[in-house]
Every structure is written in structure tokens, then in C-alpha cells.
Design a protein around this motif. Structure first.
Motif, PDB file in Angstrom:
ATOM      1  N   HIS A 153      -8.338  -3.997   0.531  1.00  0.00           N
ATOM      2  CA  HIS A 153      -8.938  -3.218  -0.566  1.00  0.00           C
ATOM      3  C   HIS A 153      -8.033  -3.339  -1.777  1.00  0.00           C
ATOM      4  O   HIS A 153      -6.890  -3.792  -1.643  1.00  0.00           O
TER       5      HIS A 153
ATOM      6  N   ASP B 200       0.831  -1.205   0.000  1.00  0.00           N
ATOM      7  CA  ASP B 200       0.000   0.000   0.000  1.00  0.00           C
ATOM      8  C   ASP B 200       0.866   1.255   0.000  1.00  0.00           C
ATOM      9  O   ASP B 200       0.556   2.228  -0.698  1.00  0.00           O
TER      10      ASP B 200
ATOM     11  N   HIS C  26      -7.684   4.582  -3.159  1.00  0.00           N
ATOM     12  CA  HIS C  26      -8.790   3.621  -3.083  1.00  0.00           C
ATOM     13  C   HIS C  26      -9.758   4.206  -2.079  1.00  0.00           C
ATOM     14  O   HIS C  26      -9.329   4.851  -1.147  1.00  0.00           O
TER      15      HIS C  26
ATOM     16  N   HIS D 163       0.346   3.573  -3.552  1.00  0.00           N
ATOM     17  CA  HIS D 163      -0.205   4.934  -3.654  1.00  0.00           C
ATOM     18  C   HIS D 163       0.686   5.827  -4.503  1.00  0.00           C
ATOM     19  O   HIS D 163       0.201   6.715  -5.198  1.00  0.00           O
TER      20      HIS D 163
END
Ligand SMILES: [Zn+2]
Length: 558
Positions: free
Chosen positions: A325, A277, A458, A281
Motif C-alpha cells: 500500500h 511502514d 493508509h 506512520h
């Protein structure tokens, strides 16, 4: 040698299995932060032996698992996986929200009744106190009267504390500046000796000032700390695979020193790998860096599974894999393919909305305290001064969001009444409702629009954010690829059923019965080994006949 060990344990481990007789000895739930559901398929021909392929070839792999809510963020995702409920059950709506009583932004796992343990300074700590539902680990603890041991590990507190639950024996995360492993007084007043020794051995140093190279030897990133900043381990190391090595090193020590898998009842470890993550990003899902991260993770997981085999015997371990996610494509990359993608400035949007409302009420104020695109957190004090009640205030902000380019909106007061259209999308927003966090408006963004100017994000109800892996390895599962309807809430429901314990309090998950091995088979063989202990590859494609099993509409609102 592992196969021999597996066979030996398979023969002794046959029979009725449940949490009460420590069959399995250990359940490991691996959550990869921002690991989209298509990655396993996308790189299928590139995975090596023993990593993801342990689950893909010898486990039950659900290719079409989607979150059925709109607020696809880290804290809600981790809470969902282990409570088997969505936000309308567990209450965790976001990573952070504006708390009108405290007049401050609070993070999902923050708890000022506790203090951090493992760093000097006595800063406020973390606990699961915001959860409105219990977890799989809590039910294991209840069922075995505390004999099961439950732990959470992640770089982020929310990803460690929330899935571990109330009764967890420990949850560990890192101090972002130094990388030291920390916990909170909710669990204990000092680090256990093994964790203190881990920190004292200065293992962070071996991860700093390193080059991360791809298979061709090109340097993708370096972990040289930024000049003038002390530490910042989380950003520098966190956006490389070295962070996964660091986490897995800590996980191995925890398993060894806490003797997980050696107790009278089944133990549970939730391991959330955060690096994906932190990097994702910045560079987006289609970048060479993310592919290299996935390839590295495959090898790292293979090493970890091998460790579990040596330490506990894979026949005595169940493994579940999922993600909190997915992620949107980098808007630049999607726009290059003529999709209507863009980065929009969420911070400027908040200023615009505040000046509109200030003009409208003839009183300048911060009506919207925070805009975590596409969610707006309102300031009830400012609206009270303008004599505007909650439903009107939320409608005003919703309309301002629409004027700023969002497609639609759902207000807190509307969702509290269960007032949403009887559509798939309406149901997703009902599932996103929480009574925590004061007044808010959930904006419905257009797809492929990201609410800040660099990188990607997200937090939408669209498949790129909702689609995640869901795969199981272990004795009770029938190896195969399953294309039936599955949701992350099914993870806790399925494991609870197989462990012979109650599902978590608010679980709405389905037991994934199509992936269960027939009972006779469970007695005679384990996955990856046939009756004679020879390796097998059982990767048949499972397609049910007739209508789609377990479709959302057939099951009613949930
Ligand atoms: Zn994220």
C-alpha cells in the motif's frame, strides 16, 4: 566479475524456461511495506548503481500500478500480491477484525491451533488458514510436486505468512520484544539449526544503541532501547534502516543454508521489508527521514542483489518489486498547502457512535467493538439484545459514521449481495468484500483525513494509498518504462504464466505482455547485457497506441 558470471550463465541458461527445469533458479518477490508508487520517480536521479536502478534501467517498470480496492492495509496487500486476487477472492479484509464467535479481536495470520516456535512460552502461532485462495508459491509447489521451495520473511507475521501461502516450507518473522526470528508449528516444531544459530549469535545487539545518520552526519534516530522496557526491538530498530540490514542478513542466511536456487525446480522467496511502514506512520512520506530511509534501502538492495549475483547468478534470478500500500501525506504537511487534510480521533468517534446508539435503543452497550478508521466492526450480540438485524444494524452504524464526517459507507450485507453502484469507486468496495469477520461497515473517508491524532495512515481507496511500484527484472522482461494500466494482482498472473504454471486459484490478474522480451531476444541476451555481454542501458519509454490497454471498465467487474 559479476558480468563475467552473468554472461557465462546467460549462455548456458538460454532456451525454454519454466519452473519445471529450474529456469529461473530463484524468483525473489520484494515487497516494501508502505512504499508509495511515486517514490521511485521522485528520487530517480538520486539512486545509485545496482539497487532500484537494476529494475528501473534493466527491468520492466510499471509506473501506474494501483490497487483496485479500498482496504489498503498490510495483510490484504500482501495477500493480494501473491494470490493475484483482491479481498473478495482471498478473504483478507484487514490486519485485525472482531470475531463474533470468539468474541475477540483476531489478527489476519493468527491461528490458535498452532504455537510460536523460537520464543519460550508457547503463545498461539500463525498460519495462512484465513486465506480463501492459494498463492503463487502454492501453485509452484503443486506444479513441481513439492520440488520448489517457498519461503516468506518479514518483521511482521502477516507479511511473511500470507504471501508465502499454505504449502510454504517456512515463514519467518520477529518476536517484537527481542527481535529473535520466529516461526510457528504450522511449518515446523523447532527452528532449523541455521536460524537458531542466528538467534544465538545475539546479532540483535549490534543493531541496538546505534545512531542512524543521514549523509551529512546528522543523527536522525537512535536505537537506544527505552529505559525500563526490556527489548522493544520492533519499534526501536524497526523504524530505522538498521531493520532492513537485519532482515537482509537473515535472508542471506536463509538463501545460503536452505540452498535456494540450487534445487531441481524454481524456488520462491518473498521478502517483505517492514521498516518503511514503521517509520512512515510516525513521520509521513515527505519527511527527510523517509527520504534517507529510501536512500539507505537503495544501497541495501544493491548489496542484496550483488549477493544474489555471487550466490546464484543474476541471469538465473527473476526479481519482482512492489508494495502492499502507499500512505497519506502527513495531514499537517498537506494542510500547510491548503488541502483539506486533518487528523481526526477515531477512538473518540467509536465512543460517540456507541453513545448515540445506546440512546437510540435505550440500552447502553458497545454496539461498535472496534473502529479501525474508516472501518467499523460491529457487535452482533449487542444488536441482537436490541432486536436489530444485521442490515439495519450496519445501516445505523453507517449513518452514524456519516454524521461523524465520513462521506458514505458500504455495509457487509450490501457488498455480499454485490449491491454497489456501477462506478469505479463502487467496484473498489466490491473488491473489498470478505465473508470473514462478522458484521462490518466500510466507511468512505474524505481524502487526506487520517483516523488518529499523531502521524499518518493508509486504508483508503485514494491514489496516495493505492499507487505502488510494480517492476520486474529478469530474462523474460523487455527493459523499459511502461505507463500502461497495471495492478498488483498482475504480479502473480504474470509470473505464473512465465513459469509455465497455473495462476493462483482466484487470480484475476493480467499477464503484462507488453513488458515481455521477444522470444529471439530471450535466447540471445539478457537485460543489462547485449549479445556480446556488454552492459546496455535500455530505458525506452513504452506507450501503446490507441485506447488505454486493459482499462478496468473494459474488463468488467473483477
Ligand atoms: Zn502501515
Amino acid at each position: 566479475m559479476i558480468l563475467g558470471l552473468l554472461l557465462c550463465l546467460a549462455l548456458t541458461g538460454a532456451g525454454f524456461s519454466s519452473a519445471y527445469n529450474a529456469r529461473p533458479r530463484l524468483v525473489v518477490v520484494i515487497v516494501i511495506d508502505q512504499f508509495r508508487g511515486d517514490y521511485l520517480e521522485r528520487y530517480r536521479d538520486q539512486w545509485g548503481e545496482g539497487g532500484f536502478r537494476l529494475l528501473l534501467d534493466h527491468g520492466a517498470d510499471f509506473t501506474d500500478c494501483n490497487y483496485d480496492y479500498a482496504n489498503t492495509r498490510t495483510a490484504p496487500g500482501h495477500a493480494t500480491l501473491l494470490t493475484g486476487a483482491y479481498t473478495n477472492g482471498h478473504g483478507i479484509i484487514a490486519n485485525e477484525w472482531w470475531d463474533p464467535q470468539k468474541k475477540a479481536t483476531v489478527a489476519a495470520a493468527d491461528d490458535d491451533q498452532t504455537k510460536l516456535v523460537g520464543v519460550p512460552g508457547g503463545a498461539p502461532g500463525a498460519s495462512p488458514h484465513n486465506l480463501l485462495a492459494d498463492t503463487l508459491g502454492d501453485e509452484l509447489k503443486l506444479a513441481t510436486q513439492g520440488k520448489s521451495r517457498v519461503f516468506g520473511i518479514a518483521l511482521k507475521d502477516r507479511a511473511s505468512v500470507l504471501p508465502a501461502g499454505f504449502a510454504a516450507d517456512g515463514a519467518y518473522w520477529i518476536d517484537r520484544a527481542t527481535g529473535a526470528w520466529i516461526t510457528s508449528t504450522y511449518y515446523r516444531n523447532q527452528l532449523p539449526k541455521w536460524a537458531q544459530d542466528f538467534n544465538d549469535s545475539k546479532r540483535t545487539e549490534k543493531y541496538l544503541n546505534q545512531d542512524w545518520k543521514d549523509s551529512q552526519g546528522n543523527v536522525l534516530r537512535s536505537t537506544k532501547p527505552v529505559e525500563g522496557k526490556t527489548g522493544n526491538f520492533y519499534d526501536v530498530v524497526g523504524s530505522t534502516p538498521l531493520a532492513n540490514d537485519y532482515e537482509l542478513e537473515f535472508a542471506r542466511e536463509l538463501i545460503t543454508y536452505e540452498k535456494l536456487g540450487n534445487g531441481p525446480a524454481t524456488d520462491l522467496l518473498i521478502l517483505s521489508l517492514s521498516a518503511n511502514d514503521i517509520l512512515g506512520h510516525k513521520v509521513g512520506p515527505d519527511s527527510p527521514e523517509m527520504q534517507a530511509m529510501a536512500m539507505a534501502m537503495d544501497r541495501q538492495l544493491a548489496g542484496f542483489f550483488e549477493f544474489l549475483g555471487h550466490q546464484i547468478g543474476l541471469a538465473n534470478v527473476w526479481i519482482a518489486l512492489s508494495a502492499d500500500h502507499g500512505v497519506a501525506p502527513l495531514p499537517k504537511a498537506a494542510a500547510a498547502l491548503h488541502l483539506p487534510a486533518a487528523n481526526v480521533p477515531g477512538d473518540k468517534m467509536r465512543a460517540q457512535i456507541n453513545s448515540r446508539l445506546s440512546a437510540r435503543f435505550s440500552h447502553a452497550a458497545e454496539y461498535v467493538k472496534a473502529l479501525d478508521y474508516p472501518v467499523a466492526w460491529l457487535n452482533p450480540d449487542a444488536f441482537a439484545a436490541a432486536r436489530v438485524n444485521e442490515p439495519d444494524a450496519e445501516r445505523d452504524v453507517g449513518e452514524a459514521l456519516q454524521q461523524a464526517g465520513l462521506r458514505a459507507y458500504y455495509t457487509r450485507s450490501q457488498l455480499e449481495r454485490g449491491d454497489a453502484p456501477n462506478t469505479e469507486l463502487g467496484l473498489k468496495y466490491l473488491h473489498s468484500y470478505s465473508p470473514l469477520g462478522g458484521w462490518y461497515v466500510l466507511g468512505v473517508p474524505p481524502p487526506f483525513i487520517v483516523g488518529f491524532m499523531g502521524g499518518t495512515d493508509h486504508a483508503t481507496p485514494y491514489t496516495y494509498d493505492t499507487h505502488v511500484p510494480l517492476a520486474f527484472y529478469g530474462f523474460p522482461f523487455q527493459a523499459g518504462t511502461y505507463r500502461t494500466h497495471a495492478e498488483p494482482v498482475d504480479l502473480a498472473a504474470t509470473l505464473a504464466s512465465l513459469l509455465g504454471i497455473n495462476a493462483p486459484t482466484h487470480s484475476i490478474g493480467r499477464v503484462l505482455t507488453e513488458a515481455l522480451a521477444p522470444p529471439h531476444r530471450a535466447l540471445n541476451s539478457i537485460h543489462g547485457l547485449d549479445d556480446r555481454g556488454m552492459p546496455t542501458v535500455d530505458g525506452r519509454d513504452f506507450r501503446p497506441e490507441g485506447p488505454r490497454a486493459g482499462s478496468t471498465m473494459a474488463r468488467g467487474p473483477r
